[in-house]
Scaffold this motif. Sequence first.
Motif, PDB file in Angstrom:
ATOM      1  N   ALA A 136       0.815  -1.224   0.000  1.00  0.00           N
ATOM      2  CA  ALA A 136       0.000   0.000   0.000  1.00  0.00           C
ATOM      3  C   ALA A 136       0.847   1.273   0.000  1.00  0.00           C
ATOM      4  O   ALA A 136       0.406   2.302  -0.498  1.00  0.00           O
ATOM      5  CB  ALA A 136      -0.934  -0.004   1.205  1.00  0.00           C
ATOM      6  N   SER A 150      -2.817  -3.316 -17.880  1.00  0.00           N
ATOM      7  CA  SER A 150      -4.157  -3.898 -17.981  1.00  0.00           C
ATOM      8  C   SER A 150      -4.439  -4.933 -16.901  1.00  0.00           C
ATOM      9  O   SER A 150      -5.508  -5.533 -16.883  1.00  0.00           O
ATOM     10  CB  SER A 150      -4.319  -4.538 -19.356  1.00  0.00           C
ATOM     11  N   ALA A 151      -3.492  -5.166 -16.001  1.00  0.00           N
ATOM     12  CA  ALA A 151      -3.693  -6.201 -14.969  1.00  0.00           C
ATOM     13  C   ALA A 151      -4.629  -5.692 -13.868  1.00  0.00           C
ATOM     14  O   ALA A 151      -4.800  -4.479 -13.692  1.00  0.00           O
ATOM     15  CB  ALA A 151      -2.355  -6.587 -14.362  1.00  0.00           C
ATOM     16  N   GLU A 152      -5.210  -6.647 -13.152  1.00  0.00           N
ATOM     17  CA  GLU A 152      -5.986  -6.293 -11.958  1.00  0.00           C
ATOM     18  C   GLU A 152      -4.988  -5.911 -10.870  1.00  0.00           C
ATOM     19  O   GLU A 152      -3.962  -6.582 -10.711  1.00  0.00           O
ATOM     20  CB  GLU A 152      -6.800  -7.513 -11.537  1.00  0.00           C
ATOM     21  N   VAL A 153      -5.270  -4.842 -10.117  1.00  0.00           N
ATOM     22  CA  VAL A 153      -4.311  -4.345  -9.123  1.00  0.00           C
ATOM     23  C   VAL A 153      -4.928  -4.394  -7.731  1.00  0.00           C
ATOM     24  O   VAL A 153      -6.000  -3.820  -7.503  1.00  0.00           O
ATOM     25  CB  VAL A 153      -3.882  -2.902  -9.443  1.00  0.00           C
ATOM     26  N   ILE A 154      -4.240  -5.083  -6.820  1.00  0.00           N
ATOM     27  CA  ILE A 154      -4.735  -5.209  -5.447  1.00  0.00           C
ATOM     28  C   ILE A 154      -3.653  -4.726  -4.488  1.00  0.00           C
ATOM     29  O   ILE A 154      -2.473  -5.078  -4.650  1.00  0.00           O
ATOM     30  CB  ILE A 154      -5.111  -6.681  -5.147  1.00  0.00           C
ATOM     31  N   ARG A 155      -4.060  -3.919  -3.515  1.00  0.00           N
ATOM     32  CA  ARG A 155      -3.089  -3.452  -2.514  1.00  0.00           C
ATOM     33  C   ARG A 155      -3.099  -4.392  -1.322  1.00  0.00           C
ATOM     34  O   ARG A 155      -4.142  -4.930  -0.955  1.00  0.00           O
ATOM     35  CB  ARG A 155      -3.477  -2.069  -1.973  1.00  0.00           C
ATOM     36  N   PHE A 156      -1.934  -4.582  -0.695  1.00  0.00           N
ATOM     37  CA  PHE A 156      -1.935  -5.255   0.611  1.00  0.00           C
ATOM     38  C   PHE A 156      -1.354  -4.293   1.642  1.00  0.00           C
ATOM     39  O   PHE A 156      -0.650  -3.339   1.299  1.00  0.00           O
ATOM     40  CB  PHE A 156      -1.179  -6.591   0.575  1.00  0.00           C
ATOM     41  N   ARG A 157      -1.676  -4.554   2.903  1.00  0.00           N
ATOM     42  CA  ARG A 157      -1.262  -3.625   3.969  1.00  0.00           C
ATOM     43  C   ARG A 157       0.253  -3.536   4.016  1.00  0.00           C
ATOM     44  O   ARG A 157       0.949  -4.537   3.851  1.00  0.00           O
ATOM     45  CB  ARG A 157      -1.795  -4.090   5.332  1.00  0.00           C
ATOM     46  N   ASP A 163      -1.172 -10.252   5.477  1.00  0.00           N
ATOM     47  CA  ASP A 163      -2.224  -9.691   4.625  1.00  0.00           C
ATOM     48  C   ASP A 163      -1.981 -10.082   3.165  1.00  0.00           C
ATOM     49  O   ASP A 163      -2.924 -10.400   2.442  1.00  0.00           O
ATOM     50  CB  ASP A 163      -2.246  -8.163   4.775  1.00  0.00           C
ATOM     51  N   LYS A 166      -3.094 -13.668   2.709  1.00  0.00           N
ATOM     52  CA  LYS A 166      -4.564 -13.755   2.680  1.00  0.00           C
ATOM     53  C   LYS A 166      -5.099 -13.400   1.285  1.00  0.00           C
ATOM     54  O   LYS A 166      -5.960 -14.069   0.731  1.00  0.00           O
ATOM     55  CB  LYS A 166      -5.098 -12.775   3.729  1.00  0.00           C
ATOM     56  N   ARG A 167      -4.529 -12.350   0.713  1.00  0.00           N
ATOM     57  CA  ARG A 167      -5.008 -11.888  -0.593  1.00  0.00           C
ATOM     58  C   ARG A 167      -4.597 -12.843  -1.710  1.00  0.00           C
ATOM     59  O   ARG A 167      -5.337 -13.028  -2.683  1.00  0.00           O
ATOM     60  CB  ARG A 167      -4.503 -10.461  -0.857  1.00  0.00           C
ATOM     61  N   ARG A 170      -7.011 -15.735  -1.708  1.00  0.00           N
ATOM     62  CA  ARG A 170      -8.300 -15.402  -2.336  1.00  0.00           C
ATOM     63  C   ARG A 170      -8.242 -15.536  -3.851  1.00  0.00           C
ATOM     64  O   ARG A 170      -9.263 -15.723  -4.511  1.00  0.00           O
ATOM     65  CB  ARG A 170      -8.696 -13.953  -2.004  1.00  0.00           C
ATOM     66  N   PRO A 361      -1.864  13.492   0.123  1.00  0.00           N
ATOM     67  CA  PRO A 361      -1.823  12.027   0.132  1.00  0.00           C
ATOM     68  C   PRO A 361      -0.438  11.439  -0.148  1.00  0.00           C
ATOM     69  O   PRO A 361      -0.297  10.222  -0.195  1.00  0.00           O
ATOM     70  CB  PRO A 361      -2.781  11.673  -1.011  1.00  0.00           C
TER      71      PRO A 361
ATOM     72  N   VAL B  41      -7.042   9.204   0.917  1.00  0.00           N
ATOM     73  CA  VAL B  41      -6.320   8.371   1.890  1.00  0.00           C
ATOM     74  C   VAL B  41      -7.309   7.624   2.781  1.00  0.00           C
ATOM     75  O   VAL B  41      -7.218   6.407   2.980  1.00  0.00           O
ATOM     76  CB  VAL B  41      -5.372   9.241   2.758  1.00  0.00           C
ATOM     77  N   ASN B  61      -8.600  -1.108  -9.801  1.00  0.00           N
ATOM     78  CA  ASN B  61      -9.174  -0.801 -11.119  1.00  0.00           C
ATOM     79  C   ASN B  61     -10.650  -0.398 -11.057  1.00  0.00           C
ATOM     80  O   ASN B  61     -11.134   0.299 -11.943  1.00  0.00           O
ATOM     81  CB  ASN B  61      -9.052  -2.014 -12.051  1.00  0.00           C
TER      82      ASN B  61
END
Lengths: 400, 81
Positions: A136, A150-157, A163, A166-167, A170, A361, B41, B61
Amino acid sequence: MTQSIFDKFQYYANLREDVARLDTNPFNVVVEQVLSETEAIVNGRRTILAGTNNYLGLTFDPRCIAAGRKALEEEGTGTTGSRMANGTYAGHLALERELADFFGLPSSIVFSTGYIANLGILSTIPGPSDVVLLDADSHASIYDGCRLGSAEVIRFRHNDPGDLDKRLKRLGTKAESALIVVEGIYSMIGDQAPLQEIVEVKRRHGAYLLVDEAHSLGVLGEHGRGLVEQAGVQEDVDFIVGTFSKSLGAIGGFCVSKWKELENVRYAMRPYIFTASSSPSIIASTRVALHILREQGAELRKRLWDNAHRLYLGLRELDFKLGPESSPVVAITLGESKEQALEIWHDLLDKGVYVNLVMPPASPGAGCLLRCSLSSAHSAVQIDAIIDAFRSLRNNILES
Amino acid sequence: MKRYQEILDALYEVLTPFANEANKQLSEETELVADLDIDSVRLLELLMEIEDHMDISIPLNVLPDINTVRDLAVSLQELSE
């Protein structure tokens, strides 16, 4: 009322108003004259530079300057073209070979900036059916590279292998082609990724791993290769991205890999193709800086870390809220008030110390940051002067 | 798969403190940023809390398409399928 195309920038207009009452805008500081690796004239005053990422202090190394000057005279001011067209000179290829050799890896690509390196790699390698899992607190270039792709983007802590695990779980079978992205040293707080634990998670799921060593190249590891070397996990890391604009004192970026297939990616990366290549003088000075890192890196690193510990301990004694560990990046977390942060930053500058002011931010949490970065070229006297400047503002900082 | 109403109720619970602070009444049309003044944030932190609660991962996305509470509830329902 008619809408303007500029209406959406009202936040920045307000910010400009906030800083207008100061005689220096923290986001547009003008270095009027550079005096050395660690000092400059700012606002007409001799100022200690404590926020420049010049970790090994190589920007004024006479060997780097001589190499840059020679290339400038012999090869001109710029390549005026893409790496894919007329912009690949012998020096660009030599630097790629030298980087591959330094890391002991078969593949290497040099980019015009570190930002472009992340943009190129992250927008191209993970495709529409892949998933990127990024920490993150990743740098903007990592987020932007993912956005361009174009990829799917997921944040982890941030720095949380649990974390991440875990992701990945999934994702099911998609985890096998997922790309995990972490940084060696995080640019804002200066903390390191828990790389061994992240590698364990990666192994468990069979994913790929990219480590951005922008702030750790030359800073960590026995040979200065970064956190990957320090953590002893090179065999488990698929891609290492880095920059020439910090420890190597120039500008540019790179990606090295254990995968020979990286070479197939070169001409698929739009950010690599559609920009001019680095000037010959930049490549020449970077090659010499890399050589110095290999030959004298240990000595420079020792000085850098001595300075880092001296500043970290000095600021900790003042009870400031710092990052979790001593690092060449030392950040003091302030409160949420932007006005107070601006005042404190400006007071530091008035006392002859330049640090970076970071606001949300861009900062990891809700608070503002005063971010210092150290150099092996700083003297102990300069570090003490930085601490003294912070000490004189201690109450304001603690009450912010 | 969670029912839409179930997701909506859970969202109302999470968002109530923001609505109270902004002095706004929550509905499906409530805009997260414009009405509830949730900055980027805080929004990302909030999404992580929702991810933990629902045991899902929300891809970045999908965020540009989420403006209202309804948009978020629909996305969460699709992701939980």
